[in-house]
Write a protein that holds these residues in place. Structure first.
Motif, PDB file in Angstrom:
ATOM      1  N   ALA B 302      10.293   7.177 -11.478  1.00  0.00           N
ATOM      2  CA  ALA B 302      11.079   7.750 -10.380  1.00  0.00           C
ATOM      3  C   ALA B 302      11.590   6.577  -9.529  1.00  0.00           C
ATOM      4  N   PRO B 303      12.561   6.817  -8.652  1.00  0.00           N
ATOM      5  CA  PRO B 303      13.152   5.700  -7.893  1.00  0.00           C
ATOM      6  C   PRO B 303      12.256   5.182  -6.762  1.00  0.00           C
ATOM      7  N   VAL B 304      11.096   4.697  -7.140  1.00  0.00           N
ATOM      8  CA  VAL B 304      10.096   4.174  -6.192  1.00  0.00           C
ATOM      9  C   VAL B 304       9.627   2.822  -6.716  1.00  0.00           C
ATOM     10  N   LEU B 305       9.561   1.851  -5.829  1.00  0.00           N
ATOM     11  CA  LEU B 305       9.168   0.507  -6.259  1.00  0.00           C
ATOM     12  C   LEU B 305       8.210  -0.108  -5.245  1.00  0.00           C
ATOM     13  N   SER B 306       7.066  -0.585  -5.743  1.00  0.00           N
ATOM     14  CA  SER B 306       6.094  -1.247  -4.865  1.00  0.00           C
ATOM     15  C   SER B 306       6.123  -2.758  -5.103  1.00  0.00           C
ATOM     16  N   PHE B 307       5.998  -3.510  -4.022  1.00  0.00           N
ATOM     17  CA  PHE B 307       5.923  -4.966  -4.179  1.00  0.00           C
ATOM     18  C   PHE B 307       5.135  -5.551  -3.008  1.00  0.00           C
ATOM     19  N   ASN B 308       4.818  -6.811  -3.117  1.00  0.00           N
ATOM     20  CA  ASN B 308       4.249  -7.574  -1.999  1.00  0.00           C
ATOM     21  C   ASN B 308       4.867  -8.962  -1.978  1.00  0.00           C
ATOM     22  N   PHE B 309       4.982  -9.511  -0.774  1.00  0.00           N
ATOM     23  CA  PHE B 309       5.262 -10.938  -0.657  1.00  0.00           C
ATOM     24  C   PHE B 309       3.911 -11.626  -0.877  1.00  0.00           C
ATOM     25  N   LYS B 310       3.875 -12.631  -1.718  1.00  0.00           N
ATOM     26  CA  LYS B 310       2.599 -13.330  -1.929  1.00  0.00           C
ATOM     27  C   LYS B 310       2.129 -13.938  -0.610  1.00  0.00           C
ATOM     28  N   GLY B 311       0.901 -13.627  -0.234  1.00  0.00           N
ATOM     29  CA  GLY B 311       0.331 -14.208   0.982  1.00  0.00           C
ATOM     30  C   GLY B 311       0.687 -13.490   2.268  1.00  0.00           C
ATOM     31  N   ILE B 312       1.396 -12.378   2.174  1.00  0.00           N
ATOM     32  CA  ILE B 312       1.723 -11.613   3.392  1.00  0.00           C
ATOM     33  C   ILE B 312       1.280 -10.163   3.162  1.00  0.00           C
ATOM     34  N   ASP B 313       0.538  -9.615   4.126  1.00  0.00           N
ATOM     35  CA  ASP B 313       0.075  -8.244   3.897  1.00  0.00           C
ATOM     36  C   ASP B 313       1.242  -7.257   4.053  1.00  0.00           C
ATOM     37  N   SER B 314       1.083  -6.106   3.437  1.00  0.00           N
ATOM     38  CA  SER B 314       2.212  -5.178   3.292  1.00  0.00           C
ATOM     39  C   SER B 314       2.718  -4.638   4.630  1.00  0.00           C
ATOM     40  N   LEU B 315       1.820  -4.424   5.575  1.00  0.00           N
ATOM     41  CA  LEU B 315       2.268  -3.866   6.864  1.00  0.00           C
ATOM     42  C   LEU B 315       3.100  -4.872   7.642  1.00  0.00           C
ATOM     43  N   THR B 316       2.674  -6.150   7.563  1.00  0.00           N
ATOM     44  CA  THR B 316       3.446  -7.208   8.233  1.00  0.00           C
ATOM     45  C   THR B 316       4.826  -7.329   7.585  1.00  0.00           C
ATOM     46  N   ALA B 317       4.837  -7.248   6.275  1.00  0.00           N
ATOM     47  CA  ALA B 317       6.118  -7.352   5.560  1.00  0.00           C
ATOM     48  C   ALA B 317       7.039  -6.187   5.901  1.00  0.00           C
ATOM     49  N   ALA B 318       6.463  -4.978   5.959  1.00  0.00           N
ATOM     50  CA  ALA B 318       7.271  -3.792   6.290  1.00  0.00           C
ATOM     51  C   ALA B 318       7.795  -3.902   7.723  1.00  0.00           C
TER      52      ALA B 318
END
Lengths: 71, 384
Positions: B302-318
């Protein structure tokens, strides 16, 4: 011509029943009524002989709780 | 703002949905199925016409099988708590949302999860069959993961359930309006839908379609009929619809389905997957980005994609993306089991989810911002 109220379980079945009857050329409308025994209910109002209407409803899985003459 | 949080809810609603809700507020403000006056009956008829539309869209046996709920979680609670009894066993997938796991846990009955392969549906089916027990009464599984987008082989699971006499419930929050769903063909007994997502209806709407009996109720109350009795009426949908219905929302559901049908599910899906595919391709080449799934275009996603910046937690990135005008969702997405599978507990991932109104230009903006080395370095420094 005498009108009759065909009692159904819910407004959903009354509307479904009405639509089925209309598709078969039978004039029908939904009415709210007090069935006496169980309180509020909905009915499909039809004119004249109810035999054909009842047969159509039964064949389409619509439970009929009773038939009353419309006052 | 560029909105890529469509898996939570679609924020942009089609004009016909807005119009239907407005019209309902102006012209259908009576209580459907309660009073006998003209406006009440007219409102009941409008609600019924949406039941018909929903039944047709999902291939339900009849409009009376369509129950209007508050949301998909409500629908899932109705099914799980309505069916399971002491001694029953349930099988769920490894990608379930808490909307499944929490009510399941509350029942105190036993359950097992089968691992969903992100690459190979045959492996998923083998794992599913292995999880079944002689006392398995129910299988609840998501149509597509709200974290990873992986679509489950529902038709095949449904076939196995039917053969083994197991009730099959699908959490269609992420696939209704994205993938065609036909209840009979897929042997689905209970379909739980979040119409405010892929059907573009307002929030506060949910659907439960019952092709099998669901006798136990989650809530009881007034239904407009059989009022002298203190017990719930037996017939659907009223048995599970106590209290006044959300008529404007329901009209929005009808209009949302009309929008999806007139646009075409396949066309919407192609558009959304093109956007997600473009983002995936750009991210895949960048060593600063961690991805968790294969290319969504090559497999069933489905049109959903998960990722992370290496070394940055997901909430900070969002938060970084939000501050720069892009709405995505960080964290666990209420689906810790999916994160356990991909090893992202407890930090979660940043989730991008596309909708019908996203554009390729928006995807380009997101890519530019996400891959901006200067900003990312600054961000990393700020959290050190």
């Amino acid at each position: 011509m005498q009108s009759y109220l065909i009692l159904t379980e819910t407004v959903t079945y009354a509307i479904k029943g009405r639509d089925l009857l209309r598709k078969r050329g039978i004039r029908a409308k939904v009415e709210k009524m007090n069935s006496g025994k169980s309180g509020c209910s909905y009915a499909v109002a039809v004119n004249g002989n109810t035999d054909e209407a009842l047969k159509i409803l039964k064949n389409n899985g619509i439970r009929v709780l009773g038939v009353k003459e419309k006052q | 703002m560029i909105y890529f949080d469509n898996a939570a809810t679609t924020a942009v609603k089609p004009p016909n949905v807005v119009k239907a809700v407005n019209t309902a507020l102006k012209q259908l403000s009576a209580n459907p199925g309660r009073s006998g006056h003209t406006l009440s009956v007219k409102t009941a008829e409008a609600v019924y016409s949406v039941r018909e539309r929903v039944a047709d869209f999902f291939g339900a046996t009849g409009p009376e099988r369509v129950i209007f709920t508050l949301n998909c979680t409500h629908s899932l609670n109705c099914v799980i708590k309505g069916i399971l009894r002491p001694g029953d066993h349930t099988v769920v997938s490894s990608l379930e949302h808490n909307a499944v796991m929490r009510p399941l846990k509350k029942t105190g009955t036993s359950f097992d999860a089968f691992e969903v392969s992100l690459y190979d549906d045959a492996q998923t089916l083998t794992a599913f069959e292995r999880a079944l027990k002689p006392n398995t009464r129910l299988c609840v599984c998501t149509g597509a993961s709200n974290v990873l987008g992986k679509i489950l082989p529902l038709k095949e699971i449904g076939k196995i359930c039917r053969r083994r006499g197991i009730l099959f419930c699908v959490d269609a929050a992420q696939i209704a309006g994205v993938e065609p769903i036909k209840l009979k063909e897929m042997n689905i007994d209970y379909l739980c839908v979040a119409p405010h997502k892929g059907l573009y209806a307002p929030t506060g709407t949910g659907l439960l379609i019952c092709e099998a009996p669901l006798n136990n109720t989650l809530i009881e109350g007034g239904t407009g009929t059989n009022s002298i009795e203190w017990t719930q009426p037996l017939s659907l949908p009223e048995r599970h619809e106590s209290g006044t219905l959300n008529v404007p929302g329901i009209m929005g559901v009808g209009a949302g389905i009309a929008f999806v049908k007139s646009t075409g599910i396949e066309k919407i899906r192609r558009h959304e997957m093109k956007i997600i595919g473009k983002i995936y391709a750009a991210f895949e080449k960048n060593p600063q980005i961690e991805l968790y799934t294969p290319s969504p275009e090559k497999y069933s996603y489905a049109p959903v994609l998960s990722f992370n910046f290496k070394g940055i937690d997901s909430l900070t990135a969002a938060e970084y993306l939000s501050e720069n005008g892009i709405a995505v969702r960080g964290g666990l997405h209420c689906a810790p089991t999916a994160h356990r599978q991909i090893g992202t507990l407890p930090v979660g991932t940043v989730r991008i989810s596309a909708g019908a109104f996203n554009t390729e230009a928006e995807a380009d903006s997101l890519i530019r911002l996400t891959l901006n080395e200067k900003n990312i370095k600054k961000l990393k420094k700020s959290i050190e």
